[in-house]
Structure formats: structure tokens, C-alpha cells
Design a protein around this motif. Structure first.
Motif, PDB file in Angstrom:
ATOM      1  N   LEU A   1       4.551  27.258 -57.218  1.00  0.00           N
ATOM      2  CA  LEU A   1       4.469  28.314 -58.213  1.00  0.00           C
ATOM      3  C   LEU A   1       3.551  27.855 -59.342  1.00  0.00           C
ATOM      4  O   LEU A   1       3.802  26.829 -59.970  1.00  0.00           O
ATOM      5  CB  LEU A   1       5.865  28.637 -58.762  1.00  0.00           C
ATOM      6  CG  LEU A   1       5.934  29.744 -59.801  1.00  0.00           C
ATOM      7  CD1 LEU A   1       5.535  31.089 -59.189  1.00  0.00           C
ATOM      8  CD2 LEU A   1       7.328  29.812 -60.396  1.00  0.00           C
ATOM      9  N   ASP A   2       2.494  28.624 -59.597  1.00  0.00           N
ATOM     10  CA  ASP A   2       1.538  28.269 -60.643  1.00  0.00           C
ATOM     11  C   ASP A   2       1.701  29.135 -61.890  1.00  0.00           C
ATOM     12  O   ASP A   2       1.286  28.751 -62.969  1.00  0.00           O
ATOM     13  CB  ASP A   2       0.113  28.384 -60.112  1.00  0.00           C
ATOM     14  CG  ASP A   2      -0.905  27.790 -61.052  1.00  0.00           C
ATOM     15  OD1 ASP A   2      -0.697  26.638 -61.503  1.00  0.00           O
ATOM     16  OD2 ASP A   2      -1.903  28.467 -61.365  1.00  0.00           O
ATOM     17  N   ASP A   3       2.319  30.306 -61.744  1.00  0.00           N
ATOM     18  CA  ASP A   3       2.537  31.207 -62.876  1.00  0.00           C
ATOM     19  C   ASP A   3       3.344  32.398 -62.371  1.00  0.00           C
ATOM     20  O   ASP A   3       3.574  32.541 -61.172  1.00  0.00           O
ATOM     21  CB  ASP A   3       1.205  31.689 -63.461  1.00  0.00           C
ATOM     22  CG  ASP A   3       1.291  32.095 -64.932  1.00  0.00           C
ATOM     23  OD1 ASP A   3       2.409  32.142 -65.487  1.00  0.00           O
ATOM     24  OD2 ASP A   3       0.227  32.369 -65.520  1.00  0.00           O
ATOM     25  N   ILE A   4       3.745  33.262 -63.295  1.00  0.00           N
ATOM     26  CA  ILE A   4       4.383  34.522 -62.945  1.00  0.00           C
ATOM     27  C   ILE A   4       3.713  35.604 -63.794  1.00  0.00           C
ATOM     28  O   ILE A   4       3.650  35.484 -65.021  1.00  0.00           O
ATOM     29  CB  ILE A   4       5.903  34.505 -63.221  1.00  0.00           C
ATOM     30  CG1 ILE A   4       6.577  33.380 -62.432  1.00  0.00           C
ATOM     31  CG2 ILE A   4       6.521  35.869 -62.867  1.00  0.00           C
ATOM     32  CD1 ILE A   4       8.046  33.197 -62.760  1.00  0.00           C
ATOM     33  N   LYS A   5       3.195  36.633 -63.123  1.00  0.00           N
ATOM     34  CA  LYS A   5       2.632  37.775 -63.839  1.00  0.00           C
ATOM     35  C   LYS A   5       3.781  38.712 -64.162  1.00  0.00           C
ATOM     36  O   LYS A   5       4.426  39.257 -63.268  1.00  0.00           O
ATOM     37  CB  LYS A   5       1.578  38.487 -62.992  1.00  0.00           C
ATOM     38  CG  LYS A   5       0.301  37.696 -62.843  1.00  0.00           C
ATOM     39  CD  LYS A   5      -0.760  38.514 -62.133  1.00  0.00           C
ATOM     40  CE  LYS A   5      -2.073  37.748 -62.128  1.00  0.00           C
ATOM     41  NZ  LYS A   5      -3.189  38.594 -61.687  1.00  0.00           N
TER      42      LYS A   5
ATOM     43  N   ASP B   1      -5.560  37.160 -54.820  1.00  0.00           N
ATOM     44  CA  ASP B   1      -6.335  37.424 -56.027  1.00  0.00           C
ATOM     45  C   ASP B   1      -6.948  36.123 -56.509  1.00  0.00           C
ATOM     46  O   ASP B   1      -6.221  35.196 -56.888  1.00  0.00           O
ATOM     47  CB  ASP B   1      -5.452  38.040 -57.118  1.00  0.00           C
ATOM     48  CG  ASP B   1      -6.220  38.384 -58.385  1.00  0.00           C
ATOM     49  OD1 ASP B   1      -7.420  38.723 -58.284  1.00  0.00           O
ATOM     50  OD2 ASP B   1      -5.625  38.312 -59.470  1.00  0.00           O
ATOM     51  N   ALA B   2      -8.255  36.042 -56.479  1.00  0.00           N
ATOM     52  CA  ALA B   2      -8.996  34.871 -56.975  1.00  0.00           C
ATOM     53  C   ALA B   2      -8.489  33.567 -56.364  1.00  0.00           C
ATOM     54  O   ALA B   2      -8.283  32.583 -57.059  1.00  0.00           O
ATOM     55  CB  ALA B   2      -8.939  34.828 -58.502  1.00  0.00           C
ATOM     56  N   GLY B   3      -8.267  33.572 -55.068  1.00  0.00           N
ATOM     57  CA  GLY B   3      -7.852  32.356 -54.376  1.00  0.00           C
ATOM     58  C   GLY B   3      -6.377  32.020 -54.515  1.00  0.00           C
ATOM     59  O   GLY B   3      -5.940  30.969 -54.057  1.00  0.00           O
ATOM     60  N   LYS B   4      -5.614  32.905 -55.142  1.00  0.00           N
ATOM     61  CA  LYS B   4      -4.178  32.678 -55.289  1.00  0.00           C
ATOM     62  C   LYS B   4      -3.430  33.789 -54.569  1.00  0.00           C
ATOM     63  O   LYS B   4      -3.948  34.894 -54.392  1.00  0.00           O
ATOM     64  CB  LYS B   4      -3.791  32.632 -56.764  1.00  0.00           C
ATOM     65  CG  LYS B   4      -4.452  31.453 -57.482  1.00  0.00           C
ATOM     66  CD  LYS B   4      -4.022  31.332 -58.899  1.00  0.00           C
ATOM     67  CE  LYS B   4      -4.723  30.108 -59.509  1.00  0.00           C
ATOM     68  NZ  LYS B   4      -4.253  29.814 -60.836  1.00  0.00           N
ATOM     69  N   THR B   5      -2.230  33.499 -54.152  1.00  0.00           N
ATOM     70  CA  THR B   5      -1.404  34.476 -53.468  1.00  0.00           C
ATOM     71  C   THR B   5      -0.394  35.057 -54.444  1.00  0.00           C
ATOM     72  O   THR B   5       0.303  34.312 -55.131  1.00  0.00           O
ATOM     73  CB  THR B   5      -0.681  33.815 -52.268  1.00  0.00           C
ATOM     74  OG1 THR B   5      -1.675  33.306 -51.362  1.00  0.00           O
ATOM     75  CG2 THR B   5       0.200  34.806 -51.541  1.00  0.00           C
ATOM     76  N   LEU B   6      -0.348  36.380 -54.526  1.00  0.00           N
ATOM     77  CA  LEU B   6       0.591  37.069 -55.409  1.00  0.00           C
ATOM     78  C   LEU B   6       1.718  37.642 -54.565  1.00  0.00           C
ATOM     79  O   LEU B   6       1.473  38.348 -53.591  1.00  0.00           O
ATOM     80  CB  LEU B   6      -0.102  38.200 -56.167  1.00  0.00           C
ATOM     81  CG  LEU B   6      -1.301  37.811 -57.030  1.00  0.00           C
ATOM     82  CD1 LEU B   6      -1.874  39.045 -57.718  1.00  0.00           C
ATOM     83  CD2 LEU B   6      -0.921  36.768 -58.057  1.00  0.00           C
ATOM     84  N   VAL B   7       2.942  37.314 -54.952  1.00  0.00           N
ATOM     85  CA  VAL B   7       4.121  37.810 -54.260  1.00  0.00           C
ATOM     86  C   VAL B   7       4.872  38.714 -55.225  1.00  0.00           C
ATOM     87  O   VAL B   7       5.359  38.258 -56.257  1.00  0.00           O
ATOM     88  CB  VAL B   7       5.032  36.652 -53.798  1.00  0.00           C
ATOM     89  CG1 VAL B   7       6.284  37.189 -53.110  1.00  0.00           C
ATOM     90  CG2 VAL B   7       4.272  35.702 -52.880  1.00  0.00           C
TER      91      VAL B   7
ATOM     92  N   ILE C   1       0.075  28.939 -55.102  1.00  0.00           N
ATOM     93  CA  ILE C   1      -1.072  28.234 -54.537  1.00  0.00           C
ATOM     94  C   ILE C   1      -0.535  27.300 -53.458  1.00  0.00           C
ATOM     95  O   ILE C   1       0.624  26.884 -53.508  1.00  0.00           O
ATOM     96  CB  ILE C   1      -1.882  27.453 -55.598  1.00  0.00           C
ATOM     97  CG1 ILE C   1      -1.033  26.368 -56.258  1.00  0.00           C
ATOM     98  CG2 ILE C   1      -2.464  28.405 -56.640  1.00  0.00           C
ATOM     99  CD1 ILE C   1      -1.837  25.436 -57.145  1.00  0.00           C
ATOM    100  N   PRO C   2      -1.373  26.986 -52.470  1.00  0.00           N
ATOM    101  CA  PRO C   2      -0.904  26.047 -51.447  1.00  0.00           C
ATOM    102  C   PRO C   2      -0.593  24.688 -52.081  1.00  0.00           C
ATOM    103  O   PRO C   2      -1.303  24.234 -52.984  1.00  0.00           O
ATOM    104  CB  PRO C   2      -2.096  25.933 -50.492  1.00  0.00           C
ATOM    105  CG  PRO C   2      -2.918  27.159 -50.752  1.00  0.00           C
ATOM    106  CD  PRO C   2      -2.706  27.487 -52.204  1.00  0.00           C
ATOM    107  N   ALA C   3       0.466  24.071 -51.619  1.00  0.00           N
ATOM    108  CA  ALA C   3       0.830  22.745 -52.118  1.00  0.00           C
ATOM    109  C   ALA C   3      -0.227  21.740 -51.703  1.00  0.00           C
ATOM    110  O   ALA C   3      -0.885  21.894 -50.669  1.00  0.00           O
ATOM    111  CB  ALA C   3       2.191  22.338 -51.578  1.00  0.00           C
ATOM    112  N   THR C   4      -0.372  20.732 -52.503  1.00  0.00           N
ATOM    113  CA  THR C   4      -1.378  19.701 -52.219  1.00  0.00           C
ATOM    114  C   THR C   4      -0.903  18.710 -51.164  1.00  0.00           C
ATOM    115  O   THR C   4      -1.654  17.843 -50.766  1.00  0.00           O
ATOM    116  CB  THR C   4      -1.733  18.932 -53.504  1.00  0.00           C
ATOM    117  OG1 THR C   4      -0.530  18.379 -54.044  1.00  0.00           O
ATOM    118  CG2 THR C   4      -2.380  19.856 -54.521  1.00  0.00           C
TER     119      THR C   4
END
Length: 160
Positions: free
Chosen positions: A139-143, A101-107, A128-131
Motif C-alpha cells: 500500500l503506497d497511499d489511499i485516495k 493509473d500512472a504505473g500504480k494499481t487502484l483498488v 504498487i508491486p512489492a520489491t
């Protein structure tokens, strides 16, 4: 505050960091479930994006200040960080669907309750992929349910 967030971000770059070494979104989700069931989210904290690490550090500092000012009252994060939609202990956790979703992976993380199956629900990790370029994830967020997110809950916890 900044030192804590920077230190946490630096941990993400260390080789052998338990969570950051996860090479697939599914294995990241499995490790998240294990941490959730064991009530030890430290592996998750080692795999946050620098921005999310900063937000969490700031929320924890605000929470500590409120707790110090009113030690007999429960602070906004009195039940801990909102890693999942409900603070009730789920005795089951499994990885569900993985989507983009919008360049991010949702698990999808499916929580279950043996004695109350009607209470089962699912949250979604936003990865998101690690830099670091080593095929790891952060982990960038949790929906959460009800269109809430970890970030929005932390921001709302301190609206006074």
C-alpha cells in the motif's frame, strides 16, 4: 522514528507476512476490507511501502508529542489514522473496480452503511508491486473522497 519505520519496512520482507502474501490486488482489497470491518488495521500496517511507513511513523510521533503536551485535548490523530474518508464505522465493505493509473494499481473500496445507504462512499487503495519479487503488493497511499489522500491528510494534520 526511523527505527520504527525501518522495523515496519523489515516486516514487509519477512516470508509469511499476512498482508504482503496477497497475490492479487483484489485479494489485497478483500483483506483490507476485513481489517477495516474488524477495526484492526495491523495487517495493513504490515504491507505499507517503506515511504508510507515512514510518513505514518512520523505522524504518530508528532501526535504523541502533542498529546503529551496537552493530555486533556484531542490530538490531530485522536480518532486514529485516517484509513478511510470518514471515521464513522461502515458495516459493509467490498472490493470494487480495479484500474491502473500512472504505473500504480487502484483498488476501489466501497463502504456501506445498512441504516444510512445515502452515506455510502468509495475510497481507492493505491498499490504498487512489492520489491520482494514474490507477486505481492504494498500500500503506497489511499485516495480518499474530495481529492484528498492518506498522505495529504497526515501532512495537513500537523500544519500549525
Amino acid at each position: 522514528m526511523k527505527t520504527s519505520a525501518l522495523a515496519l519496512a523489515a516486516l514487509l520482507l519477512l516470508p509469511g507476512t499476512t498482508f504482503g502474501a496477497e497475490s492479487t490486488p483484489e485479494s489485497f482489497g478483500a483483506t483490507f476490507c476485513k481489517a477495516s470491518l474488524e477495526d484492526d488495521m495491523s495487517p495493513v500496517e504490515a504491507a505499507l511501502t517503506p515511504d508510507l511507513a515512514k510518513i505514518i511513523a512520523e505522524a504518530e510521533a508528532k501526535n504523541a508529542k502533542i498529546q503529551a503536551a496537552a493530555p486533556d485535548e484531542k490530538p490531530p490523530l485522536g480518532d486514529g489514522l485516517p484509513w478511510r474518508s470518514w471515521t464513522d464505522y461502515a458495516d459493509g465493505c467490498e472490493v470494487g473496480d480495479i484500474t491502473e493509473d500512472a504505473g500504480k494499481t487502484l483498488v476501489e473500496i466501497r463502504y456501506s452503511f445498512t441504516t444510512s445507504p445515502d452515506a455510502n462512499y468509495a475510497d481507492h487503495l493505491v498499490l504498487i508491486p512489492a520489491t520482494t519479487g514474490n507477486d505481492s503488493w504494498q500500500l503506497d497511499d489511499i485516495k480518499l473522497i474530495d481529492r484528498m489522500t492518506l498522505r495529504s491528510v497526515l501532512a495537513g494534520a500537523f500544519d500549525l
